[in-house]
Each structure stands twice: as structure tokens, then as C-alpha cells.
Design a protein around this motif. Sequence first.
Motif, mmCIF file in Angstrom:
data_model
loop_
_atom_site.group_PDB
_atom_site.id
_atom_site.type_symbol
_atom_site.label_atom_id
_atom_site.label_comp_id
_atom_site.label_asym_id
_atom_site.label_seq_id
_atom_site.Cartn_x
_atom_site.Cartn_y
_atom_site.Cartn_z
ATOM 1 N N UNK A 61 109.549 13.236 49.585
ATOM 2 C CA UNK A 61 108.679 13.307 48.416
ATOM 3 C C UNK A 61 107.778 14.539 48.440
ATOM 4 N N UNK A 62 107.413 15.019 49.621
ATOM 5 C CA UNK A 62 106.522 16.180 49.690
ATOM 6 C C UNK A 62 107.189 17.450 49.183
ATOM 7 N N UNK A 63 108.509 17.540 49.314
ATOM 8 C CA UNK A 63 109.224 18.688 48.743
ATOM 9 C C UNK A 63 109.109 18.671 47.226
ATOM 10 N N UNK A 64 109.233 17.484 46.642
ATOM 11 C CA UNK A 64 109.097 17.348 45.194
ATOM 12 C C UNK A 64 107.657 17.633 44.772
ATOM 13 N N UNK A 65 106.702 17.222 45.578
ATOM 14 C CA UNK A 65 105.300 17.510 45.257
ATOM 15 C C UNK A 65 105.025 19.018 45.268
ATOM 16 N N UNK A 66 105.704 19.743 46.164
ATOM 17 C CA UNK A 66 105.559 21.203 46.185
ATOM 18 C C UNK A 66 106.085 21.809 44.886
ATOM 19 N N UNK A 67 107.176 21.247 44.384
ATOM 20 C CA UNK A 67 107.702 21.688 43.089
ATOM 21 C C UNK A 67 106.723 21.335 41.975
ATOM 22 N N UNK A 68 106.163 20.153 42.047
ATOM 23 C CA UNK A 68 105.250 19.699 40.997
ATOM 24 C C UNK A 68 103.985 20.551 40.930
ATOM 25 N N UNK A 69 103.441 20.945 42.085
ATOM 26 C CA UNK A 69 102.223 21.752 42.051
ATOM 27 C C UNK A 69 102.514 23.136 41.465
ATOM 28 N N UNK A 70 103.751 23.627 41.646
ATOM 29 C CA UNK A 70 104.143 24.869 40.976
ATOM 30 C C UNK A 70 104.193 24.655 39.467
ATOM 31 N N UNK A 71 104.860 23.585 39.041
ATOM 32 C CA UNK A 71 104.989 23.301 37.608
ATOM 33 C C UNK A 71 103.620 23.121 36.956
ATOM 34 N N UNK A 72 102.748 22.360 37.629
ATOM 35 C CA UNK A 72 101.418 22.100 37.078
ATOM 36 C C UNK A 72 100.592 23.377 36.991
ATOM 37 N N UNK A 73 100.680 24.217 38.040
ATOM 38 C CA UNK A 73 99.911 25.464 38.036
ATOM 39 C C UNK A 73 100.390 26.407 36.944
ATOM 40 N N UNK A 74 101.702 26.508 36.775
ATOM 41 C CA UNK A 74 102.213 27.372 35.703
ATOM 42 C C UNK A 74 101.768 26.865 34.339
ATOM 43 N N UNK A 75 101.831 25.546 34.126
ATOM 44 C CA UNK A 75 101.378 24.979 32.858
ATOM 45 C C UNK A 75 99.891 25.258 32.633
ATOM 46 N N UNK A 76 99.099 25.078 33.681
ATOM 47 C CA UNK A 76 97.650 25.305 33.565
ATOM 48 C C UNK A 76 97.339 26.744 33.168
ATOM 49 N N UNK A 77 98.008 27.707 33.806
ATOM 50 C CA UNK A 77 97.689 29.110 33.513
ATOM 51 C C UNK A 77 98.283 29.578 32.180
ATOM 52 N N UNK A 78 99.356 28.930 31.747
ATOM 53 C CA UNK A 78 99.845 29.213 30.397
ATOM 54 C C UNK A 78 98.789 28.815 29.373
ATOM 55 N N UNK A 79 98.290 27.597 29.481
ATOM 56 C CA UNK A 79 97.297 27.123 28.514
ATOM 57 C C UNK A 79 95.970 27.866 28.650
ATOM 58 N N UNK A 80 95.602 28.207 29.865
ATOM 59 C CA UNK A 80 94.348 28.949 30.088
ATOM 60 C C UNK A 80 94.379 30.303 29.377
ATOM 61 N N UNK A 81 95.572 30.870 29.247
ATOM 62 C CA UNK A 81 95.703 32.201 28.646
ATOM 63 C C UNK A 81 96.342 32.178 27.257
#
Length: 289
Positions: free
Chosen positions: A198-218
Motif C-alpha cells: 500500500x505504501x507504493x500506492x501512497x507514493x503515487x497518490x502523494x504525487x497525484x495530489x501534489x500535481x492537482x494542488x499546484x495546478x489549482x494553485x496556479x
Amino acid sequence: MTRLFQFGLMLALIVSVSTLQAQDKKAYALFSQAGEPISYRQVLDSISKTDVLLFGEFHNNPISHWLQFELVSDLKTNNINFSIGAEMFETDTQEVLNLYLSDSLTESKFKKEARVWSNYATDYKPVLDFAKETSTPFIATNIPRPYATSVYKNGGFSALDSLDQNEYEFIAPLPISFDIELPSYQNMLDMMGGHGGEDLVKAQAIKDATMAHFILKNLSPNQVFFHLNGSYHSNDFEGIYWYLKQYQKNVDILTISTVEQKDLETLEDEHLDKANFIIVVNQNMTKSY
């Protein structure tokens, strides 16, 4: 002109047309989510009216990169207001990106400090230099790799609890939502045969979440955010797409996915509904690495 001669001429024309058709080899085709053939113009027009485009590429596919460049070029030609963002640049390199875009940093120093990917010169430099030449904002959206690695190797999201306060500006706000049951994350588990867990998937998720956050931030009003990412980060309207909707339900998003097939005339069933627009590339297409 005798009938025999006319027949011979007609036969020659038929053979000639057949030969030309046999030589007409397509490099790619475009399809809708439902598998209907669509035109480049339809894709371009749709992008110009959305808030966010998630362009899912194959990192080593030259057709993906060529179409990315053509689309941003044509958006600029059509006076569409947009910015560009990319998975390939990590958020802690934004200052370096800005210096390069403003001509305040040499390319050699930029490549070193921005930790560019090995295929940067062939696949991402053209779009970045386009942004530089046209004063188009270019945003680094991906989480710095050491943080994602720590999530994978050091116990999941809790590994981020020990970051220095200033480091939190480079990642999505914590805690992030996480749904291990999303099909794309379940597929990751299946593909890895249980390795990584599950931690491998969480590493993917934190990438997805960070990209989404910075898209909306900008993301600015009346502007398209044109984002480059691997197809897996947005296929099936999950990954980055899912997090964008978690953060801002009413944001308008379009997705593109890249797939490879032997036959370019029809979209194979397994690729239906993978994205709003699907680029089907000849499976024999040369790879950039």
C-alpha cells in the motif's frame, strides 16, 4: 483510343491507386472517449474552452511530445490564455525554472539545478523553450522525489510528518484524501504482484495530489492550464483528475490519453472511456529512449 487501350489505362490507374493506398501509413489517429474518430481541430477547440487539460503521454513517445508542442503553439496562435505545467519538474525547482524563463540562468546550469529528465533535450525542451519565447507561465507541479520515496520506504504518509516547516510548501496540504480502492491504484498493486504494498500506492497518490494542488494553485480565471503528465496519472479519470475534483468539484477538466495499437482505424475496446480524447499511435513508432 481503342477499348483495349482504355482497359489497360484503367487497370494501370487502379494498380497505381492501390499502390498509393498501401503506402499511406498513418502515424497516429484521434478518437473520442466513445471510440469515434475525431479531428485535431475538435481537440484544439475543446481544450480552448476548458479549465484544465491533463495531457497523458507516454514519456518515450515522440507523437505525444509533438502533439503537445503543436497544441500549445496553436492555442497561442488562437490567442487563448493559458499556462503550462509539467510532472517532469519538481516543485522545489520553480525558482530555477523562473530564472531560466527570464533569461537569468544559463541552460547548462538550469539543467543541472532543475534535475531535468534524461530525455529533456528531445522531449521537453521544445515546449519549455516555447514558453520562454512566448512569455507563457510554466509551472513545476510534481512533488520532490525524495519525499515520495520516503512515503514508499518509510511508512506511508506519516513519513512526511518530520519535514521542516518550509518544506511543506512543496507538497499538497496534509492530510490528503486517499482511496486505495480506486481501480488505477488497485491495478498498481496487481502489476507489482504485491511488492511494495500500500505504501507504493501512497507514493503515487502523494504525487497525484501534489500535481492537482499546484495546478489549482496556479489556475487563473479565463485561463487554460495545460498539464503534461504520464498517462497513468490521469487515465480513467483518476489520479490527478480525482484529486482535482476532491479539491474543487466544479473545475472543468479534459483528459488526453496516449495508447499504442497495430490498427489505427478503430479504437480497441480496452481503451474506451480511458480519457476524453485518445491518441492512438502506431505500435511500431520509434521511441525517444
